[in-house]
Design an enzyme around this catalytic site. Structure first.
Site, mmCIF file in Angstrom:
data_model
loop_
_atom_site.group_PDB
_atom_site.id
_atom_site.type_symbol
_atom_site.label_atom_id
_atom_site.label_comp_id
_atom_site.label_asym_id
_atom_site.label_seq_id
_atom_site.Cartn_x
_atom_site.Cartn_y
_atom_site.Cartn_z
ATOM 1 N N TYR A 155 -16.500 -22.628 -51.218
ATOM 2 C CA TYR A 155 -16.412 -23.662 -52.253
ATOM 3 C C TYR A 155 -17.535 -23.513 -53.291
ATOM 4 C CZ TYR A 155 -16.464 -28.181 -54.441
ATOM 5 O OH TYR A 155 -16.442 -29.162 -55.382
ATOM 6 N N TRP A 157 -18.844 -24.118 -57.808
ATOM 7 C CA TRP A 157 -18.558 -24.244 -59.244
ATOM 8 C C TRP A 157 -18.704 -22.943 -60.023
ATOM 9 C CZ3 TRP A 157 -18.233 -28.242 -63.295
ATOM 10 C CH2 TRP A 157 -17.588 -29.391 -62.840
HETATM 11 P P1 PGD Z 1 -23.403 -25.014 -57.796
HETATM 12 O O1 PGD Z 1 -24.834 -25.322 -57.992
HETATM 13 O O2 PGD Z 1 -22.538 -25.091 -58.991
HETATM 14 O O3 PGD Z 1 -22.945 -26.022 -56.697
HETATM 15 O O4 PGD Z 1 -21.693 -27.531 -55.203
HETATM 16 P P2 PGD Z 1 -21.646 -26.039 -55.769
HETATM 17 O O5 PGD Z 1 -21.834 -25.131 -54.621
HETATM 18 O O6 PGD Z 1 -20.445 -25.889 -56.613
HETATM 19 O O7 PGD Z 1 -23.275 -23.587 -57.098
HETATM 20 C C1 PGD Z 1 -22.632 -22.528 -57.674
HETATM 21 C C2 PGD Z 1 -23.302 -21.253 -57.230
HETATM 22 O O8 PGD Z 1 -22.535 -20.177 -57.779
HETATM 23 C C3 PGD Z 1 -24.713 -21.070 -57.732
HETATM 24 O O9 PGD Z 1 -25.531 -20.615 -56.705
HETATM 25 C C4 PGD Z 1 -24.585 -19.990 -58.823
HETATM 26 O O10 PGD Z 1 -25.717 -19.193 -58.953
HETATM 27 C C5 PGD Z 1 -23.397 -19.195 -58.320
HETATM 28 N N1 PGD Z 1 -22.648 -18.495 -59.370
HETATM 29 C C6 PGD Z 1 -22.424 -18.929 -60.620
HETATM 30 N N2 PGD Z 1 -21.672 -18.033 -61.279
HETATM 31 C C7 PGD Z 1 -21.408 -17.024 -60.440
HETATM 32 C C8 PGD Z 1 -20.664 -15.820 -60.569
HETATM 33 O O11 PGD Z 1 -20.073 -15.522 -61.586
HETATM 34 N N3 PGD Z 1 -20.619 -15.004 -59.491
HETATM 35 C C9 PGD Z 1 -21.250 -15.305 -58.338
HETATM 36 N N4 PGD Z 1 -21.157 -14.432 -57.356
HETATM 37 N N5 PGD Z 1 -21.966 -16.445 -58.191
HETATM 38 C C10 PGD Z 1 -22.037 -17.307 -59.229
HETATM 39 C C11 PGD Z 1 -21.388 -28.620 -56.003
HETATM 40 C C12 PGD Z 1 -20.932 -29.786 -55.122
HETATM 41 O O12 PGD Z 1 -22.084 -30.454 -54.594
HETATM 42 C C13 PGD Z 1 -20.109 -30.738 -55.861
HETATM 43 S S1 PGD Z 1 -18.861 -30.126 -56.876
HETATM 44 C C14 PGD Z 1 -20.229 -32.067 -55.711
HETATM 45 S S2 PGD Z 1 -19.344 -33.144 -56.695
HETATM 46 C C15 PGD Z 1 -21.044 -32.679 -54.674
HETATM 47 N N6 PGD Z 1 -21.873 -33.708 -55.168
HETATM 48 C C16 PGD Z 1 -22.880 -34.180 -54.420
HETATM 49 C C17 PGD Z 1 -23.458 -35.477 -54.610
HETATM 50 O O13 PGD Z 1 -23.048 -36.274 -55.468
HETATM 51 N N7 PGD Z 1 -24.488 -35.828 -53.802
HETATM 52 C C18 PGD Z 1 -24.941 -35.038 -52.830
HETATM 53 N N8 PGD Z 1 -25.933 -35.444 -52.058
HETATM 54 N N9 PGD Z 1 -24.401 -33.807 -52.644
HETATM 55 C C19 PGD Z 1 -23.400 -33.361 -53.380
HETATM 56 N N10 PGD Z 1 -22.911 -32.093 -53.157
HETATM 57 C C20 PGD Z 1 -21.735 -31.597 -53.823
#
Ligand code: PGD
Length: 825
Positions: A155, A157
């Site tokens: 999972y 973003w």
């Molecule tokens: P991101 O920080 O977007 O978080 O969790 P998610 O795991 O989606 O992580 C994306 C990762 O992908 C990053 O490490 C980035 O470096 C990597 N990445 C980006 N682009 C690329 C690429 O092109 N290739 C590769 N290989 N890697 C890439 C988000 C999730 O957290 C979400 S959606 C929600 S809504 C939740 N919200 C909460 C919350 O409200 N409160 C708490 N406590 N926790 C939450 N967690 C959840």
């Protein structure tokens, strides 16, 4: 000329000169030029290339092949202050430079010394070595165990871009190799998406909503309930258009429009538009809404005609309100006041106000990221049904104004497809159900690791958790997004092999065995839309610079693995990402032609970098569910009864005591109303002001918000004074699950007994051998609880969390998470 040649560099010198002659106005892609030409071009000085990101469209400056800065696209009405982080993250100290393997894994293979994960003891290896190791392990597990032993729920973003979707790439590869365990749902609106199909027959909180203009022209009152559209619209899964700024300006100017913000935090937008802040107790939104509904019922203020013609099952909900339902409690305003700490008279006043004119109810998603989170969206729609304005201009409800500028009018542009589909699983071995279900709800990963072979319930079904041995994660950061970090850290040891493919040393990468360095979106080509709802333009996400260090595109990495696993041609289908970019553009162009919308040829688009669309006047006044309102028989809701289901027979059949068949209040395991005051503060871990989840946390954008080098902890003035805490102090936030350091931000903009630490703060454990180690930077998910919302959606309950805070008096440990582990330098 083929798309591949055009994009990757076979432009003729003459065409190059034509392209560069227009650069002053529109920028150009050094990436589209042959290497020699790129150098000559760079020697002319600084150039700018138009591209897009989660934080907005921008011009990327390139000097001598180095990405040196960003400038917001001039048509962005409200650029994100964090945008410079896009450039910074390409080169900063957290960048993964080379393929790395954990030393003991390299020496002793899968399962070796899993306790040492997170110690940073990595060895640099060649790409071939790393890829061989990954392919060998996938092959071994497929041969010796079966597809149920590999978890690629992965999972996250990722980055914007319609082609370079690494999660679909991974799933496609695994499907071609016989399958793997995938995941369903999300951490974002998992509970909402689980319950809405029963209530409205659709997820609702997606796509275009009642337009902002309809609200401005027709509403008398707008209620932002746990919704923060100013902050959250700064980012998007695609490229944000930031057009919501104009809506905020209009709202501010229209003083006769009343705005109420129900939120434990006095958010920037409330102040900006001079709204009324109603700091209700968090985790008590349902009692507050029940008190309002009870008033509407007992004062005979609700819309009986709407209830009669457009909804199903109100009588049972009315019984529940009156104390003759399943819990035998009458939901009077006085009862509600006891739960939500809003005075009973105010609750009644709200009920009367909501029906005194045209009211738009706006909800965010935090209350559904709580235990029993399915109940809030249901409650919200039940309340809106009683008010009876659903489908009328400026009335009803909206569950998405905080994302993708969802009240924007949409353009006449065509849809832009996604290029890589995961495809169908090609079974090598049959998958018996006792080996585990083919997918798990994504937020139940730790339950799966702790209970292989154990049963779980989900959305009316009973399934078995598979016994997984390996995970491969790409485009997501589980060591930020998942709850209860210490529990997770322990469960993670169940994996015999962990592969993380990312461009930065997140905690997830640090807790991996094999780390594969991916490119950022700035080092490869792609295409995106500006405005997921408005669809203002298609933008070329041009490669700004060549990959840095030894980073490779996700695509190339998966092609190499596909080669080793014997499925290369099926994987690539003979195409490159550049071909796929051209394919989806051309498909969109064909669809546009059918609507008489002209688009330039792909070649012209790629040179120019953007194609913009027009906004038809008619789209300015969109009203969601207007057709249903107009004719509920011809345009019935796609539910079992064709109506809005205030009561669900289908859910009743499941017999879940954690998800009753109508919107209900069930006391959560942790909240401010509980008797036990060991941890007396509610932790709000809402989304960050200036990052996208954990993305950009390692960048210079941190300077916009960090307090004394740490993630901020907003704390009310009185709570701080009671604890001898002053602004800027380092504090320890703790509960029975863990402890973190943070930087105190003392303010009256948060209600008493509530603190806020933003999700996405990077996890930085002080001592990985300690099961309750301190997080040195401030990851709130060290503190949050890891339980499903209910058996229905099994989504995250991250916002059900109580903590205590104290001034930290020890020696503040050095934060190390923003630099690469030593061997990886
Ligand atoms: P991101 O920080 O977007 O978080 O969790 P998610 O795991 O989606 O992580 C994306 C990762 O992908 C990053 O490490 C980035 O470096 C990597 N990445 C980006 N682009 C690329 C690429 O092109 N290739 C590769 N290989 N890697 C890439 C988000 C999730 O957290 C979400 S959606 C929600 S809504 C939740 N919200 C909460 C919350 O409200 N409160 C708490 N406590 N926790 C939450 N967690 C959840």
């Amino acid at each position: 000329m083929s798309a591949q040649n055009l994009i990757t560099g076979s432009l003729s010198r003459r065409r190059f000169l034509t392209a560069t002659s227009t650069l002053a106005a529109i920028g150009a892609a050094s990436a589209i030029l042959p290497a020699g030409v790129t150098r000559a071009f760079a020697a002319e000085g600084k150039k700018e290339i138009l591209s897009g990101s989660h934080w907005g469209a921008f011009w990327g400056a390139v000097e001598d092949g180095r990405f040196t800065g960003v400038r917001p696209w001039e048509k962005d009405p409200n650029p994100n202050p964090a945008l410079p982080g896009v450039q910074d993250m390409v080169y900063n100290a957290a960048r993964i430079k080379y393929p790395m393997v954990r030393r003991s894994y390299l020496e002793n293979g899968p399962k070796a010394e899993r306790d040492s994960r997170g110690s940073g003891d990595f060895v640099r290896v060649s790409w071939d070595q790393a890829l061989d190791l990954v392919a060998k392990e996938i092959q071994r597990l497929q041969d010796e165990e079966g597809p149920w032993s590999i978890y690629t729920g992965t999972y996250g973003w990722r980055s914007s871009g319609r082609v370079q979707n690494p999660q679909n790439m991974l799933k496609k590869l695994m499907n071609l190799k016989g399958g793997a365990v995938f995941s369903t749902g999300d951490y974002s609106k998992g509970a909402l998406a689980g319950i809405m199909p029963y209530i409205l027959g659709q997820i609702d909180a997606e796509g275009p909503q009642t337009s902002h203009r309809s609200v401005m022209e027709n509403s008398d009152l707008i209620v932002f309930w746990a919704s923060d559209p100013l902050k959250d619209n700064r980012i998007s899964a695609g490229v944000p258009d930031h057009g919501e700024k104009r809506w905020f300006d209009d709202m501010k100017a229209k003083t006769e429009l009343k705005k109420i913000f129900i939120n434990p935090v006095n958010i920037e937008l409330c102040k900006e538009v001079q709204g009324e802040w109603l700091p209700a107790r968090p985790h008590a939104d349902i009692p507050l809404a029940l008190g309002i509904c009870h008033t509407l019922l007992t004062e005979d203020l609700y819309d009986k005609e709407f209830i009669e013609n457009y909804t199903f099952g109100f009588d049972k909900f009315a019984d529940y309100l009156m104390g003759t339902g399943w819990d035998k409690i009458e939901k009077t305003a006085e009862w509600a006041a006891g739960q939500c700490e809003v005075p009973a008279e105010k609750i009644r006043e709200l009920a009367r106000l909501f029906v005194s004119g045209r009211t738009m109810l706006v909800s965010g998603w935090t209350p559904q990221r709580q235990q029993y989170g399915e109940q809030w969206p249901w409650m919200f729609i039940t309340m809106a049904s009683m008010i009876g304005q659903i489908g009328l201009p400026g009335g009803g409800f909206c569950q998405r104004y905080h994302l993708d500028n969802a009240g924007a009018p949409h353009s006449n542009g065509p849809a832009l497809g996604s290029a890589i589909s995961p495809g169908m699983r090609k079974e090598i071995k049959a998958w018996p159900e006792e080996k585990g279900h083919v997918s798990i709800p994504c937020a139940r990963i730790v339950d799966m690791l702790e209970n292989p072979g154990g049963e779980f319930e989900h959305n009316g079904g009973k399934h078995v958790y598979p016994d997984v041995k390996m995970t491969y994660w790409v485009g997501g950061n589980p060591f930020h997004h998942h709850q209860d970090r210490n529990r997770m850290r322990n469960a993670w040891k169940k994996f015999e092999t962990v592969v993380i493919q990312d461009y930065q040393w997140t905690a997830s990468a640090r807790f991996a065995d094999i780390v594969l360095p991916a490119t950022t979106a700035c080092e490869r080509n792609d295409i995106e839309r500006i405005g997921n709802v408005a669809n203002l333009a298609f933008i070329r996400m041009a490669k700004i610079i060549d990959p840095v260090f030894e980073a490779r595109d996700d695509w190339d990495i998966f092609v190499e693995l596909a080669k080793r696993l014997g499925v290369e041609s099926e994987y690539t289908e003979g195409k490159t990402p550049e071909d796929l970019i051209a394919d989806i553009y051309n498909q969109a162009k064909e669809a546009a032609a059918k609507k008489d919308v002209a688009m330039p040829d792909f070649e012209e688009f790629w040179e120019k970098g953007i194609v913009e669309f027009e906004i038809p006047e008619a789209n300015e006044l969109r009203v969601k569910y207007a057709d249903f309102r107009e004719d509920p028989l011809m345009n019935m809701m796609p539910t079992a009864t064709g109506k809005i289901e205030i009561f669900s027979n289908e859910i009743e059949k499941f017999g879940y005591d954690d998800c009753p068949p109508h919107a209900s209040w069930i006391e959560p395991v942790e909240w401010l109303g509980q008797k036990d005051k060991t941890y007396p503060l509610h932790l709000n871990s809402s989304h960050p002001d200036y990052r996208l989840h954990s993305q950009l946390c390692a960048s210079s954008a941190r300077e916009l918000y960090a307090v004394n080098g740490h993630e901020p902890c907003w704390i009310n003035t009185k709570d701080a004074a009671d604890r001898g805490i002053v602004d800027g102090d380092i504090v320890r936030v703790f509960n029975g699950r863990g402890q973190i350091l943070a930087g105190a931000k003392v303010t009256d903009d948060i209600r008493p007994n509530v603190i806020k630490v933003q999700e996405g703060a990077w996890y930085d454990p002080e001592d990985i051998t300690d099961p309750n180690t301190l997080c040195k930077y401030g990851d709130p998910n060290v503190l949050t609880i890891d339980i499903g919302t209910s058996r229905l959606a099994q989504a995250t309950s991250a916002h059900t969390c109580m903590v205590e805070v104290e001034k930290f008096t020890g020696t503040v440990p050095e934060i190390t998470v923003f630099t690469a582990p030593q061997a990886a330098e």
